[in-house]
Design an enzyme around this catalytic site. Structure first.
Site, PDB file in Angstrom:
ATOM      1  N   PHE A 164       0.671  -1.290  -0.076  1.00  0.00           N
ATOM      2  CA  PHE A 164      -0.026   0.078  -0.166  1.00  0.00           C
ATOM      3  C   PHE A 164       0.888   1.299  -0.029  1.00  0.00           C
ATOM      4  CE2 PHE A 164       0.368  -1.057   4.732  1.00  0.00           C
ATOM      5  CZ  PHE A 164       1.125   0.145   4.964  1.00  0.00           C
ATOM      6  N   ILE A 165       0.378   2.516  -0.323  1.00  0.00           N
ATOM      7  CA  ILE A 165       0.738   3.781  -0.171  1.00  0.00           C
ATOM      8  C   ILE A 165      -0.282   4.684   0.657  1.00  0.00           C
ATOM      9  CG2 ILE A 165       1.395   5.765  -1.571  1.00  0.00           C
ATOM     10  CD1 ILE A 165       1.875   3.914  -4.050  1.00  0.00           C
ATOM     11  N   MET A 305      -5.742  -1.373   6.603  1.00  0.00           N
ATOM     12  CA  MET A 305      -6.194  -0.119   5.688  1.00  0.00           C
ATOM     13  C   MET A 305      -7.185   0.717   6.314  1.00  0.00           C
ATOM     14  SD  MET A 305      -8.027  -1.965   2.493  1.00  0.00           S
ATOM     15  CE  MET A 305      -8.665  -0.380   1.810  1.00  0.00           C
ATOM     16  N   HIS A 326       6.259  -6.951  12.312  1.00  0.00           N
ATOM     17  CA  HIS A 326       6.223  -6.032  11.003  1.00  0.00           C
ATOM     18  C   HIS A 326       4.934  -5.486  10.740  1.00  0.00           C
ATOM     19  CE1 HIS A 326       3.914  -9.240   9.150  1.00  0.00           C
ATOM     20  NE2 HIS A 326       4.382  -8.663   8.036  1.00  0.00           N
ATOM     21  N   GLY A 329      -0.559  -8.244  11.645  1.00  0.00           N
ATOM     22  CA  GLY A 329      -0.542  -9.520  11.272  1.00  0.00           C
ATOM     23  C   GLY A 329      -2.159 -10.150  10.950  1.00  0.00           C
ATOM     24  N   LYS A 396      -4.338   1.017  -2.764  1.00  0.00           N
ATOM     25  CA  LYS A 396      -4.117  -0.597  -2.731  1.00  0.00           C
ATOM     26  C   LYS A 396      -3.399  -1.021  -3.997  1.00  0.00           C
ATOM     27  CE  LYS A 396      -4.545  -2.880   0.464  1.00  0.00           C
ATOM     28  NZ  LYS A 396      -3.579  -3.272   1.770  1.00  0.00           N
TER      29      LYS A 396
END
Length: 397
Positions: A164-165, A305, A326, A329, A396
């Site tokens: 994603f951005i 998101m 990270h 999850g 996305k």
């Protein structure tokens, strides 16, 4: 939360997750990893979930060996984020134009640039080593040589899945730019090639799971894998850097009057191998769905998101091999999410976020992920929170 120790065949399994909440398949994978003859330590992050061979959210430290499947097929996947001089007061009421401009500048999904991106025209792009990086392509596995043109045109592209951005606000109202991506198709091709090569080796024939096949030191196969692995990790680093530079250019153009400035970019891998030293031993530390969180290391732990993300600073906890989670999850598979949720659910759970709300991204719905706040709380001895971000735009693949 400090870790819980679960017995393992060759090493204890240190868990920053409640073992009773971890799915049975993932626990079995952890036990399988603990049987490897070369293993010296295994740390499990709070976002742990089932993966291929090794779980996502695990840190595996081995001496003289490395397992390609414990890196993941998206070699070097990771995050980048940067704080800008913009604030919430600078934003227009309708963010759809800005989202469209981002999508025009950075190809998503299987898209690629029409021509190779020229780093010399990018805003503040760290181009040191760029030419040397591409010259080393001739030294990687022959099986992917024909992919070079595709690899050059995919440099600076997002990909699909959970990549994603995002355009975010922190709790003070400052605007952040953030993105998540890796080594694109070339990294996947290299990973799958080397996993296959490792599975053919004699020393791997008696393993409990063939997907845990390893390369061992001082062999030509290990040398070839290390060469390709580190090249792919560098590709991923450059890929995020190119995207971030393109993203910054969009922001500078769209907010020209504000004369936007940017802090230094924070960047971290979360599918990779590093050479590190613990307890007097030189080890190969594989982080699959985990970031390095050495003392003072900045990291990024994203949620889903529709929720939010955290900028963190590592506390240097060697029990976790200086690692942290990270992301949030997954708590259910993509297919399960599609069965469980509808586009109406997606619209509700992403209310207030300018993003896709169609059936193509239902598998990325926030309800398919663990609560990010709980994941952060479970690793208070691994990282400290620097900033909490909430996305207002999410692009996305």
């Amino acid at each position: 939360m400090s870790y819980v120790e679960v017995p393992g065949a060759n090493v204890p399994i240190r868990m920053w997750a409640d073992p009773s909440t971890v799915e049975g398949g993932a626990m079995q994978q952890l036990r399988n990893v603990a049987t490897l003859p070369w293993i010296k330590g295994l740390a499990v992050m709070p976002d742990v979930h089932y993966g291929k061979g090794a779980t996502v959210g695990s840190v595996i430290a081995m001496r003289g060996a490395v397992c390609p499947a414990a890196v993941g097929v998206d070699i070097g996947c990771g995050m980048s984020a940067v704080r800008t001089s913009l604030t919430a007061n600078d934003l227009p009421g309708d963010l759809s134009r800005l989202r469209s401009k981002i999508e025009q500048a950075i190809p998503v999904g299987r898209g690629m640039h029409r021509d190779e991106v020229d780093p010399k025209r990018l805003y503040q792009f760290p181009a040191a080593g760029w030419d040397d990086f591409w010259s080393r392509f001739d030294g990687i596995a022959d099986s992917v040589k024909f992919r070079q043109e595709r690899a050059t045109k995919q440099m600076g592209t997002l990909g699909s899945g959970n990549h994603f951005i995002e355009f975010c606000l922190d709790e003070t109202g400052s605007v952040w730019l953030m993105l998540h991506s890796g080594s694109r198709n070339i990294g996947k091709e290299l990973a799958e090639y080397h996993i296959g090569e490792a599975q053919k080796l004699p020393h791997n024939q008696g393993l409990i799971d063939r997907d845990l096949a390893v390369f061992v030191s001082d062999t030509p196969q290990m040398a070839a894998y290390r060469n390709d692995l580190f090249w792919a990790q560098e590709y991923a680093k450059y890929n995020r850097a190119v995207m971030m530079a393109l993203f910054q250019e969009v922001i500078r153009r769209e907010f020209r009057k504000a004369k936007v400035t940017f802090d230094p970019v924070i960047s971290c891998h979360h599918n990779y191998v590093a050479e590190e030293r613990y307890e007097g031993m030189d080890l190969l530390v594989t982080r699959k769905g985990a970031i390095r969180a050495g003392s003072g290391d900045f990291g990024i732990i994203p949620g889903s998101m529709g929720t939010g993300s955290y900028i963190v600073k590592g506390l240097g906890n060697e029990a976790s091999f200086n690692s942290a989670s990270h992301g949030a999850g997954r708590k259910m598979s993509r297919s399960a999410a599609k069965r469980r949720f509808s586009t109406r659910d997606l619209e509700e759970q992403t209310r207030g976020v300018e993003c896709r709300k169609d059936s193509g991204v239902v598998d990325e719905i926030p309800g398919a992920y663990k609560p990010i706040e709980k994941v952060i709380d479970q690793q208070r001895d691994l990282v400290e929170v620097v900033a909490k971000l909430k996305q207002v735009i999410c692009v996305k693949g």
